[in-house]
Scaffold this active site. Structure first.
Site, short mmCIF file in Angstrom:
data_model
loop_
_atom_site.label_atom_id
_atom_site.label_comp_id
_atom_site.label_asym_id
_atom_site.label_seq_id
_atom_site.Cartn_x
_atom_site.Cartn_y
_atom_site.Cartn_z
N ALA A 145 0.80 -1.24 0.00
CA ALA A 145 0.00 0.00 0.00
C ALA A 145 0.82 1.28 0.00
CB ALA A 145 -0.89 0.00 1.25
N TYR A 170 8.65 -9.42 -21.33
CA TYR A 170 7.67 -9.20 -20.26
C TYR A 170 6.54 -10.23 -20.32
CZ TYR A 170 4.99 -7.09 -16.61
OH TYR A 170 4.32 -6.92 -15.43
N ALA A 191 4.53 -9.17 3.88
CA ALA A 191 3.16 -9.63 3.58
C ALA A 191 3.12 -11.11 3.23
CB ALA A 191 2.59 -8.82 2.41
P1 NAD Z 1 5.71 -0.50 -6.37
O1 NAD Z 1 7.12 -0.97 -6.30
O2 NAD Z 1 5.47 0.96 -6.49
O3 NAD Z 1 4.90 -0.99 -5.06
C1 NAD Z 1 5.07 -2.25 -4.48
C2 NAD Z 1 4.45 -2.28 -3.10
O4 NAD Z 1 4.67 -3.60 -2.58
C3 NAD Z 1 5.09 -1.32 -2.07
O5 NAD Z 1 4.07 -0.80 -1.23
C4 NAD Z 1 5.99 -2.23 -1.23
O6 NAD Z 1 6.17 -1.79 0.12
C5 NAD Z 1 5.16 -3.50 -1.25
N1 NAD Z 1 5.94 -4.70 -0.94
C6 NAD Z 1 7.00 -5.23 -1.60
N2 NAD Z 1 7.41 -6.37 -0.98
C7 NAD Z 1 6.58 -6.54 0.08
C8 NAD Z 1 6.49 -7.52 1.10
N3 NAD Z 1 7.31 -8.57 1.14
N4 NAD Z 1 5.54 -7.35 2.04
C9 NAD Z 1 4.69 -6.29 2.05
N5 NAD Z 1 4.71 -5.35 1.08
C10 NAD Z 1 5.66 -5.48 0.11
O7 NAD Z 1 5.04 -1.35 -7.53
P2 NAD Z 1 3.88 -1.06 -8.60
O8 NAD Z 1 4.51 -0.74 -9.89
O9 NAD Z 1 2.83 -0.18 -8.04
O10 NAD Z 1 3.30 -2.55 -8.76
C11 NAD Z 1 2.16 -3.04 -8.09
C12 NAD Z 1 1.45 -4.02 -8.99
O11 NAD Z 1 1.03 -3.35 -10.18
C13 NAD Z 1 2.35 -5.19 -9.46
O12 NAD Z 1 1.59 -6.35 -9.51
C14 NAD Z 1 2.75 -4.75 -10.87
O13 NAD Z 1 3.08 -5.84 -11.70
C15 NAD Z 1 1.45 -4.09 -11.30
N6 NAD Z 1 1.58 -3.18 -12.47
C16 NAD Z 1 2.56 -2.23 -12.54
C17 NAD Z 1 2.65 -1.45 -13.68
C18 NAD Z 1 3.72 -0.38 -13.82
O14 NAD Z 1 3.99 0.06 -14.92
N7 NAD Z 1 4.30 0.07 -12.74
C19 NAD Z 1 1.74 -1.60 -14.74
C20 NAD Z 1 0.73 -2.54 -14.61
C21 NAD Z 1 0.66 -3.34 -13.47
#
Ligand code: NAD
Length: 396
Positions: A48, A234, A111
């Site tokens: 989050a 990817y 988590a």
């Molecule tokens: P991000 O790195 O900004 O956020 C990841 C979150 O996961 C952070 O809050 C972090 O604290 C938490 N986290 C990581 N390891 C953890 C653990 N062991 N325990 C608890 N929390 C943990 O990533 P994001 O880009 O927002 O990605 C989130 C989702 O969205 C992923 O599934 C990603 O594949 C998907 N996504 C991302 C994109 C993009 O372009 N960034 C596009 C489409 C989908």
């Protein structure tokens, strides 16, 4: 202390508390300028503190007026080290939520562990009773399996053959060729264990067993598909295999929750600058070209606009959630418009070190990268003495 960015490749090891707070406030301001959403009351967001998870939490709290529990893996400041960006983001979020009269709680820890799941469920049972929306937005390079103790690492590699394409060093604009060797069977297995659906399933099972899921509860996890140019590394690579597993999990969870009127979805989101996406080769250059095209067409969105649209127009806007033929929610629909992709492909073919600032929005990419850590944000005095020690209200 004076807090300046310190980068190592695609990682920034410092973060600025006031800059992060300002970025969070900007997202809150966007959401509160939009029509309110008749949506969930109590929301759990796993992952989050940054990116899509943080934006989901902000939409839940400030557009739908929900109480939220955020689970994330971030570090407090210690000695000369600043806290991580997600820590400062969450502190700012919690403070703003309290001011707006919404309940919000933070759990910092792994988590993937049984311990953090149990702690979160206890908190939900005590403070909120039940949850009616679970957002699963964890992006991690590693996972320790809670039952076997095996430590899995995820890799971003193609399957079957070597992948070669353009990539950029977004700090200096150098466009080079990246070559990535295919993953081994074991790397594939481990990547699926980290980024696939097993942990999401465990969360829903545990919440259900404890009676912490409300009748009709919804759960959503996030995925990405993207353009032809990144498919081999990817979508058809190790991460894509993990996303296939996540999507299969959504189908299973949908059937499982459906017996109680609930739903499970994977939402395919747009490519955006986050800490996770900056680590993927080729993707930062693609995002820079995409940003240029989408900004020119006036349809650019960031995490908060994407998540507002997901909640307002898909999850809660209609009597039935719009999905594609595979059952996926598509808020990457604007990114994937054929005319947008055709324009990006045209730019892609021409991109070199010499023209990268002209043909792509690399400058915008870099600014957003630093903004993830609270830097390059208007109105912040980066020369001022700043206290890195920030407490998160309601940290459990
Ligand atoms: P991000 O790195 O900004 O956020 C990841 C979150 O996961 C952070 O809050 C972090 O604290 C938490 N986290 C990581 N390891 C953890 C653990 N062991 N325990 C608890 N929390 C943990 O990533 P994001 O880009 O927002 O990605 C989130 C989702 O969205 C992923 O599934 C990603 O594949 C998907 N996504 C991302 C994109 C993009 O372009 N960034 C596009 C489409 C989908």
């Amino acid at each position: 202390m004076i807090i300046q960015p310190k980068t190592r490749g695609f990682i920034c090891t410092t973060a600025h508390p006031e800059g992060c707070a300002s970025q969070v406030q900007r997202q809150i301001d966007y959401v509160t300028s939009q029509p309110a959403i008749e949506g969930p009351r109590n929301v759990l967001v796993v992952g989050a503190s940054t990116g899509y998870g943080l934006a989901s939490r902000i939409v839940s709290s400030f557009a739908a007026g929900a109480n939220t529990v955020g689970v994330y893996f971030d570090k407090a400041a210690e000695g000369a080290r600043t806290a991580s960006a997600g820590w400062y983001n969450s502190a700012a979020f919690e403070e703003a939520a309290a001011k707006a009269g919404r309940k919000s709680y933070s759990i910092v820890g792994d988590a993937f562990s049984d311990e953090i799941k149990a702690k979160t469920i206890d908190l939900i049972r005590t403070e909120l009773g039940q949850i009616d929306l679970v957002i699963y937005s964890v992006a991690s390079p590693r996972r320790t399996h809670p039952k076997t103790g095996e430590v899995f690492s995820s890799v971003i590699k193609p399957l079957g053959g070597t992948y070669t394409n353009k990539t950029v060093n977004f700090h200096n604009g150098e466009v080079t060729t990246a070559t990535i060797e295919p993953a081994t069977e074991d790397e594939l297995r481990q990547t699926i264990a980290v980024m696939g659906g097993e942990d999401w399933q465990m969360w829903i099972d545990e919440l259900g067993r404890a009676g912490a899921l409300a009748e009709g509860a919804t759960t959503v996890a996030y995925s990405y598909i993207g353009p032809e140019i990144t498919h081999a590394v990817y979508r058809e690579g190790t991460i894509g295999a993990a996303k296939n597993d996540l999507e299969a999990t959504a189908h299973r969870l949908n059937a499982q929750l459906g017996t109680n009127g609930g739903r499970a979805f994977v939402s395919v989101n747009k490519a955006l600058v986050t800490q996770s996406s900056s680590a993927i080769p080729v993707v930062p250059l693609y995002i820079s070209a995409l940003y240029k095209v989408m900004k020119e067409q006036g349809i650019h969105e960031g995490c908060i606009e994407q998540m507002y649209r997901l909640f307002a127009e898909r999850l809660y806007g209609q009597s039935e959630t719009l999905v594609d033929e595979k059952g996926l929610i598509r808020v990457d629909d604007w990114e994937m418009r054929p005319e947008i992709q055709a324009e990006v492909a045209k730019l892609w073919a021409e991109l070199t070190t010499e023209n990268v600032y002209e043909l792509s929005d690399l400058e915008g990419y870099r600014r957003e990268f630093f903004q993830l850590f609270g830097f390059q944000t208007d109105g912040i005095n980066y020369e001022a003495d700043t206290n890195p020690d920030v407490a998160i209200p309601n940290l459990r």
